[in-house]
Enzyme design. Structure first.
Site, PDB file in Angstrom:
ATOM      1  N   ASN A  92      -6.460  50.368 -35.960  1.00 20.96           N
ATOM      2  CA  ASN A  92      -6.006  49.657 -34.773  1.00 20.96           C
ATOM      3  C   ASN A  92      -4.483  49.626 -34.715  1.00 20.96           C
ATOM      4  O   ASN A  92      -3.818  50.144 -35.608  1.00 20.96           O
ATOM      5  CB  ASN A  92      -6.593  48.245 -34.761  1.00 20.96           C
ATOM      6  CG  ASN A  92      -6.180  47.476 -35.994  1.00 20.96           C
ATOM      7  OD1 ASN A  92      -5.007  47.193 -36.199  1.00 20.96           O
ATOM      8  ND2 ASN A  92      -7.143  47.164 -36.861  1.00 20.96           N
ATOM      9  N   LYS A 110     -13.779  30.072 -33.023  1.00 22.00           N
ATOM     10  CA  LYS A 110     -13.685  31.019 -34.143  1.00 22.00           C
ATOM     11  C   LYS A 110     -13.261  30.306 -35.429  1.00 22.00           C
ATOM     12  O   LYS A 110     -13.781  30.566 -36.507  1.00 22.00           O
ATOM     13  CB  LYS A 110     -12.650  32.090 -33.772  1.00 22.00           C
ATOM     14  CG  LYS A 110     -12.759  33.356 -34.557  1.00 22.00           C
ATOM     15  CD  LYS A 110     -11.833  34.422 -33.998  1.00 22.00           C
ATOM     16  CE  LYS A 110     -12.301  34.971 -32.667  1.00 22.00           C
ATOM     17  NZ  LYS A 110     -11.395  35.984 -32.136  1.00 22.00           N
TER      18      LYS A 110
HETATM   19  N1  CTP Z   1     -10.940  38.845 -40.131  1.00 22.44           N
HETATM   20  C1  CTP Z   1     -11.515  38.896 -41.386  1.00 22.44           C
HETATM   21  N2  CTP Z   1     -12.411  39.871 -41.688  1.00 22.44           N
HETATM   22  C2  CTP Z   1     -12.794  40.763 -40.768  1.00 22.44           C
HETATM   23  C3  CTP Z   1     -12.242  40.702 -39.465  1.00 22.44           C
HETATM   24  C4  CTP Z   1     -11.314  39.730 -39.190  1.00 22.44           C
HETATM   25  O1  CTP Z   1     -11.185  38.076 -42.230  1.00 22.44           O
HETATM   26  N3  CTP Z   1     -13.659  41.704 -41.079  1.00 22.44           N
HETATM   27  C5  CTP Z   1      -9.940  37.811 -39.830  1.00 22.44           C
HETATM   28  C6  CTP Z   1      -8.638  38.336 -39.266  1.00 22.44           C
HETATM   29  O2  CTP Z   1      -7.711  38.625 -40.283  1.00 22.44           O
HETATM   30  C7  CTP Z   1      -8.176  37.222 -38.379  1.00 22.44           C
HETATM   31  C8  CTP Z   1      -9.468  36.610 -37.886  1.00 22.44           C
HETATM   32  O3  CTP Z   1     -10.451  36.982 -38.833  1.00 22.44           O
HETATM   33  O4  CTP Z   1      -7.469  36.229 -39.097  1.00 22.44           O
HETATM   34  C9  CTP Z   1      -9.790  37.188 -36.549  1.00 22.44           C
HETATM   35  O5  CTP Z   1     -11.109  37.000 -36.269  1.00 22.44           O
HETATM   36  P1  CTP Z   1     -11.983  37.996 -35.406  1.00 22.44           P
HETATM   37  O6  CTP Z   1     -13.271  37.318 -35.205  1.00 22.44           O
HETATM   38  O7  CTP Z   1     -11.995  39.361 -35.938  1.00 22.44           O
HETATM   39  O8  CTP Z   1     -11.211  37.947 -34.091  1.00 22.44           O
HETATM   40  P2  CTP Z   1     -10.476  39.003 -33.255  1.00 22.44           P
HETATM   41  O9  CTP Z   1     -10.310  40.270 -33.977  1.00 22.44           O
HETATM   42  O10 CTP Z   1      -9.254  38.313 -32.787  1.00 22.44           O
HETATM   43  O11 CTP Z   1     -11.396  39.236 -31.993  1.00 22.44           O
HETATM   44  P3  CTP Z   1     -12.972  39.258 -31.739  1.00 22.44           P
HETATM   45  O12 CTP Z   1     -13.322  37.852 -31.492  1.00 22.44           O
HETATM   46  O13 CTP Z   1     -13.082  40.100 -30.550  1.00 22.44           O
HETATM   47  O14 CTP Z   1     -13.632  39.836 -32.950  1.00 22.44           O
END
Ligand code: CTP
Length: 395
Positions: free
Chosen positions: A208, A335
Site C-alpha cells: 500500500n 474499531k
Molecule cells: N492493524 C493491525 N493488523 C492488521 C491490520 C491493521 O494491527 N492486520 C492495525 C493498524 O496498524 C492500525 C489499525 O489496525 O493501527 C487499523 O485498523 P484497520 O481495521 O485495518 O483499519 P483501516 O485499515 O484503517 O481500514 P478498514 O476499516 O477499511 O480495514
C-alpha cells in the site's frame, strides 16, 4: 503541549575549524526560523573557513572569537544560553573539551557552561576512528554531553566513511530533544511504521501507499521524551533514526512476530502506525507465478496484530490508527472498541495535507473519554500531541 520547541530559546553556537563550518551558516538560519536567538563563537581555525561577517549577517548579532574582546565574555555567553551547540566539533576541539583545556573562547565557554551541550563532530574518518578521539567522545558522553552524528558518507577529503557532520535537520531535532521534557522516561515504546509486503511469489507482492513518515515521527518524538524505543518498520525510503532499536520486517506475519517479541520483553506502549495488510495471498509460490496461471488471486486474512496483542495477559497500552475517507469518527471509535485499543488516531486521508506520504497531518485522537482535535501540522508535532494525550492517560 509538551512539544519541545526552540521558540524563545537562547542558543550559543560554537563553530570550530572544519570544512563543515559552512553548513553551520544554514544551521543558524534554521535555528532562527524555529524562533531561537543565536549567538556565535568561532575559533581561529573556523574563521579561515567562513568569515565572521557571514555568521553576523545570519544571526544578526556580533560574533565572538577572542577571550580578550570583552571582560568575562567566556562566562557571560554560556550563562545566558539555554543550550550550547558545537557544530562542527573538530577532533582538536573535542580533545580540549574532554581534557578541560581552555585556551580559546570556545573551550573556555564549554568549561563554564552549566547547561546542556550538544556536539556535532565532523572530521576525516581515520581521525574519528582514532582511539584518542573515541575515548574523548566517550568521556564527554559520560559527563552528559550530547552528541549528534557524525554520519557515514563522502567526506570533503574525497574519501568515504563516518565523519560527515550530521545534517542540519538532525542537529535541529537533537537540539529540540536536548531541551525536551523527559516525561516518558521509563516507558518502553514499540512503534510500527510503513507498509507491509505480502508476497505472491519471490518477485511480486501486495502492498500500500504508506510512507512510514507518521510512525517514524512518533518513534523520534517518543525517543526525544526519554522513552526507550523500538521501531519496527516495513520497507520505507526513510533514513533509519538514531537512538533507538530498529527492526526491519517485510510482511504482516514478520511484523506480528517482532511485535510479540517486544511485548513479551516488557513493552509498555504499542503504537501501531503501520499500514498492515488486511489480506495476503493464500499461498506464496516458491518460484515465479506463471503468466498462464488462473488470473484470479486467492487471498486469506492477514494476522491482526492489534487484536492479537490486546488479548495477551500482560498487554501494553495500545494506540492504533484509522485511515478513513470522510470526516466521521464513528467508525474509528467502533474499531477501537472492537480491536481492544486504548486510543485510536483518526485520520481523514482525503483532507489536503493529511494522510499518505505527506509531511503534515491532521488528526482526531479518540480514547473512550475524549476527542482531541489536532490541526494541520508537521507529523513530528502531531506525534507529540499523541504522546501528550498518552502521558495524560497514563498518569
Ligand atoms: N492493524 C493491525 N493488523 C492488521 C491490520 C491493521 O494491527 N492486520 C492495525 C493498524 O496498524 C492500525 C489499525 O489496525 O493501527 C487499523 O485498523 P484497520 O481495521 O485495518 O483499519 P483501516 O485499515 O484503517 O481500514 P478498514 O476499516 O477499511 O480495514
Amino acid at each position: 503541549m509538551k512539544n519541545p520547541s526552540l521558540k524563545n530559546k537562547r542558543v550559543l553556537l560554537g563553530v570550530s575549524g572544519g570544512i563543515a563550518a559552512y553548513k553551520s551558516v544554514e544551521l543558524v538560519r534554521r535555528l532562527k526560523d524555529s524562533g531561537a536567538s543565536v549567538s556565535v563563537v568561532m575559533t581561529e581555525a573556523a574563521r579561515r573557513f567562513v568569515t565572521p561577517l557571514t555568521f553576523e549577517a545570519v544571526s544578526r548579532s556580533k560574533v565572538h572569537s577572542s577571550l580578550f574582546d570583552e571582560p568575562l565574555v567566556h562566562i557571560a555567553l554560556p550563562s545566558e544560553a539555554d543550550l550550547l551547540i558545537v557544530a562542527p566539533a573538530t577532533a582538536n576541539t573535542i580533545g580540549k573539551f574532554s581534557n578541560g583545556i581552555a585556551d580559546d573562547l570556545l573551550s573556555a565557554c564549554f568549561l563554564s557552561c552549566a547547561g546542556k551541550t550538544l556536539i556535532a563532530p565532523a572530521m576525516n574518518w581515520r581521525m574519528y576512528e582514532n582511539p584518542a578521539v573515541r575515548e574523548n567522545l566517550a568521556r564527554l558522553a559520560s559527563r552528559g554531553v550530547l552528541q549528534v552524528g557524525p554520519e557515514p558518507g563522502s567526506l570533503a577529503c574525497g574519501e568515504e566513511g563516518p565523519g560527515r557532520m550530521a545534517e542540519v535537520q538532525e542537529i535541529i531535532e537533537a537540539a529540540r530533544a536536548a531541551l525536551a521534557d523527559k516525561d516518558l522516561r521509563g516507558e518502553r515504546v514499540v512503534v510500527t511504521a510503513g507498509p507491509t509486503r505480502e508476497y505472491l511469489d519471490p518477485v511480486r507482492f501486495l502492498s500500500n501507499r504508506s510512507s512510514g513518515k507518521m510512525g517514524y515521527a512518533l518513534a523520534r518524538a517518543a525517543r526525544d521524551r526519554g522513552a526507550g524505543v523500538t521501531l519496527i518498520s516495513g520497507p520505507t525510503a526513510l533514513p533509519r533514526p538514531s537512538g533507538m532499536d530498529f527492526v526491519a520486517v517485510e510482511d504482516s506475519a514478520g511484523m506480528l512476530e517482532a511485535v510479540q517479541r517486544e511485548v513479551s520483553q516488557g513493552a509498555t506502549v504499542l503504537i501501531m502506525a503501520a499500514a498492515v495488510a488486511d489480506y495476503a495471498p493464500a499461498e506464496r509460490s516458491a518460484g515465479k507465478r506463471e503468466k498462464s496461471r488462473d488470473l484470479s488471486l486467492e487471498l486469506k486474512a492477514a494476522p491482526d496484530i492489534i487484536s492479537t496483542v490486546a488479548k495477551a495477559s500482560r498487554r501494553p497500552f495500545i494506540i492504533g490508527f484509522a485511515a478513513e475517507t470522510g470526516g466521521n469518527t464513528g467508525r474509528a471509535a467502533e474499531k477501537m472498541k472492537k480491536k481492544g485499543m486504548d486510543m485510536i488516531v483518526f485520520n481523514d486521508v482525503t483532507e489536503p495535507g493529511a494522510g499518505f506520504d505527506t509531511d503534515t497531518n491532521k488528526v482526531v485522537i479518540l480514547d473512550g473519554n475524549r476527542e482531541t482535535h489536532v490541526g494541520l501540522m508537521p507529523k513530528y508535532d502531531t506525534a507529540h500531541a499523541i504522546l501528550d494525550r498518552l502521558f495524560e492517560m497514563k498518569t
